[in-house]
Design an enzyme around this catalytic site. Sequence first.
Site, PDB file in Angstrom:
ATOM      1  N   HIS A 101       0.793  -1.226   0.000  1.00  0.00           N
ATOM      2  CA  HIS A 101       0.000   0.000   0.000  1.00  0.00           C
ATOM      3  C   HIS A 101       0.827   1.280   0.000  1.00  0.00           C
ATOM      4  O   HIS A 101       0.384   2.308  -0.488  1.00  0.00           O
ATOM      5  CB  HIS A 101      -1.005   0.010   1.155  1.00  0.00           C
ATOM      6  CG  HIS A 101      -0.427   0.317   2.496  1.00  0.00           C
ATOM      7  ND1 HIS A 101       0.295  -0.618   3.231  1.00  0.00           N
ATOM      8  CD2 HIS A 101      -0.446   1.452   3.238  1.00  0.00           C
ATOM      9  CE1 HIS A 101       0.676  -0.070   4.366  1.00  0.00           C
ATOM     10  NE2 HIS A 101       0.247   1.188   4.392  1.00  0.00           N
ATOM     11  N   ASP A 102       2.025   1.256   0.539  1.00  0.00           N
ATOM     12  CA  ASP A 102       2.864   2.447   0.593  1.00  0.00           C
ATOM     13  C   ASP A 102       4.017   2.437  -0.410  1.00  0.00           C
ATOM     14  O   ASP A 102       4.933   3.248  -0.308  1.00  0.00           O
ATOM     15  CB  ASP A 102       3.446   2.627   2.008  1.00  0.00           C
ATOM     16  CG  ASP A 102       2.490   3.343   2.945  1.00  0.00           C
ATOM     17  OD1 ASP A 102       1.534   3.997   2.469  1.00  0.00           O
ATOM     18  OD2 ASP A 102       2.702   3.253   4.170  1.00  0.00           O
ATOM     19  N   LYS A 148       5.615   5.571  -1.827  1.00  0.00           N
ATOM     20  CA  LYS A 148       6.509   6.434  -1.045  1.00  0.00           C
ATOM     21  C   LYS A 148       7.947   6.374  -1.538  1.00  0.00           C
ATOM     22  O   LYS A 148       8.754   7.220  -1.158  1.00  0.00           O
ATOM     23  CB  LYS A 148       6.430   6.093   0.443  1.00  0.00           C
ATOM     24  CG  LYS A 148       5.149   6.587   1.086  1.00  0.00           C
ATOM     25  CD  LYS A 148       5.148   6.346   2.578  1.00  0.00           C
ATOM     26  CE  LYS A 148       3.876   6.908   3.199  1.00  0.00           C
ATOM     27  NZ  LYS A 148       3.831   6.633   4.654  1.00  0.00           N
ATOM     28  N   HIS A 198       1.627   9.960  -2.693  1.00  0.00           N
ATOM     29  CA  HIS A 198       2.136   8.583  -2.666  1.00  0.00           C
ATOM     30  C   HIS A 198       1.063   7.576  -3.075  1.00  0.00           C
ATOM     31  O   HIS A 198       1.383   6.522  -3.611  1.00  0.00           O
ATOM     32  CB  HIS A 198       2.755   8.227  -1.301  1.00  0.00           C
ATOM     33  CG  HIS A 198       1.793   7.791  -0.246  1.00  0.00           C
ATOM     34  ND1 HIS A 198       1.094   8.671   0.539  1.00  0.00           N
ATOM     35  CD2 HIS A 198       1.422   6.545   0.155  1.00  0.00           C
ATOM     36  CE1 HIS A 198       0.330   7.997   1.381  1.00  0.00           C
ATOM     37  NE2 HIS A 198       0.510   6.705   1.173  1.00  0.00           N
ATOM     38  N   HIS A 205      -6.251   3.631   0.091  1.00  0.00           N
ATOM     39  CA  HIS A 205      -6.210   3.461   1.548  1.00  0.00           C
ATOM     40  C   HIS A 205      -6.277   4.780   2.325  1.00  0.00           C
ATOM     41  O   HIS A 205      -6.429   4.761   3.539  1.00  0.00           O
ATOM     42  CB  HIS A 205      -5.004   2.620   1.977  1.00  0.00           C
ATOM     43  CG  HIS A 205      -3.678   3.289   1.877  1.00  0.00           C
ATOM     44  ND1 HIS A 205      -2.969   3.374   0.691  1.00  0.00           N
ATOM     45  CD2 HIS A 205      -2.923   3.908   2.816  1.00  0.00           C
ATOM     46  CE1 HIS A 205      -1.833   4.008   0.920  1.00  0.00           C
ATOM     47  NE2 HIS A 205      -1.786   4.344   2.195  1.00  0.00           N
ATOM     48  N   HIS A 206      -6.198   5.924   1.644  1.00  0.00           N
ATOM     49  CA  HIS A 206      -6.379   7.206   2.323  1.00  0.00           C
ATOM     50  C   HIS A 206      -7.691   7.893   1.945  1.00  0.00           C
ATOM     51  O   HIS A 206      -7.897   9.067   2.260  1.00  0.00           O
ATOM     52  CB  HIS A 206      -5.195   8.143   2.061  1.00  0.00           C
ATOM     53  CG  HIS A 206      -3.998   7.814   2.886  1.00  0.00           C
ATOM     54  ND1 HIS A 206      -3.972   7.974   4.256  1.00  0.00           N
ATOM     55  CD2 HIS A 206      -2.787   7.303   2.545  1.00  0.00           C
ATOM     56  CE1 HIS A 206      -2.780   7.594   4.715  1.00  0.00           C
ATOM     57  NE2 HIS A 206      -2.059   7.172   3.704  1.00  0.00           N
ATOM     58  N   ASP A 217      -4.111   0.684   8.764  1.00  0.00           N
ATOM     59  CA  ASP A 217      -3.018   1.636   8.581  1.00  0.00           C
ATOM     60  C   ASP A 217      -3.016   2.680   9.694  1.00  0.00           C
ATOM     61  O   ASP A 217      -1.973   2.977  10.287  1.00  0.00           O
ATOM     62  CB  ASP A 217      -3.161   2.304   7.213  1.00  0.00           C
ATOM     63  CG  ASP A 217      -2.022   3.236   6.856  1.00  0.00           C
ATOM     64  OD1 ASP A 217      -0.852   2.804   6.881  1.00  0.00           O
ATOM     65  OD2 ASP A 217      -2.300   4.406   6.533  1.00  0.00           O
TER      66      ASP A 217
END
Length: 173
Positions: A44-45, A48, A73, A97-98, A126
């Site tokens: 998921h990240d 970044k 990101h 996810h955000h 998260d």
Amino acid sequence: VIDSKHAYTAGHSKRVSQYSLLIALSMNLPHDEVTRIKWAGLVHDIGKVAIPPAMLDKVSGLSEDEYVLLKKHTVYTEEILETVSCMKGLVPIAAAHHERFDGNGYHRKLKGEDIPLGARILAVADSFDSLTSLRGYRDAGLIPLAIDEIKNASQTQFDPDVVEAAIPIFQSV
């Protein structure tokens, strides 16, 4: 990759994946969906990697411009995963996810059930991990305080059904 480059996020993706897996199982989701959620948690990240390391490692607050860049990101996660044929099925979950249940998230401003369920699960996992992990700008949070914060954000930031499924899991950590 991202976890290994930044001390403050070491293990984050693995924990998010594990929490998400447990939440998905407790919600009795089909095996294939649980598997997608587990793998989406691990990557998921990944976006970044496109954010300057000095910014990710910064111990003071981010400037407005830095925060705008950091929010990208999720776009980078989408772009990176789209290039890997076996990971395209993870994109809707990992890149969202955000997003927030009330529509005030990023990067697509999805709302409610327009957000894939897997992404709604990742959002709770998260946040819990972020709230309970040591960061450069604060000490690790206490689990009961993190649970209260997540409960308070139910129906605004988080899907209330996911929060309800997640709380017993977080209480047993």
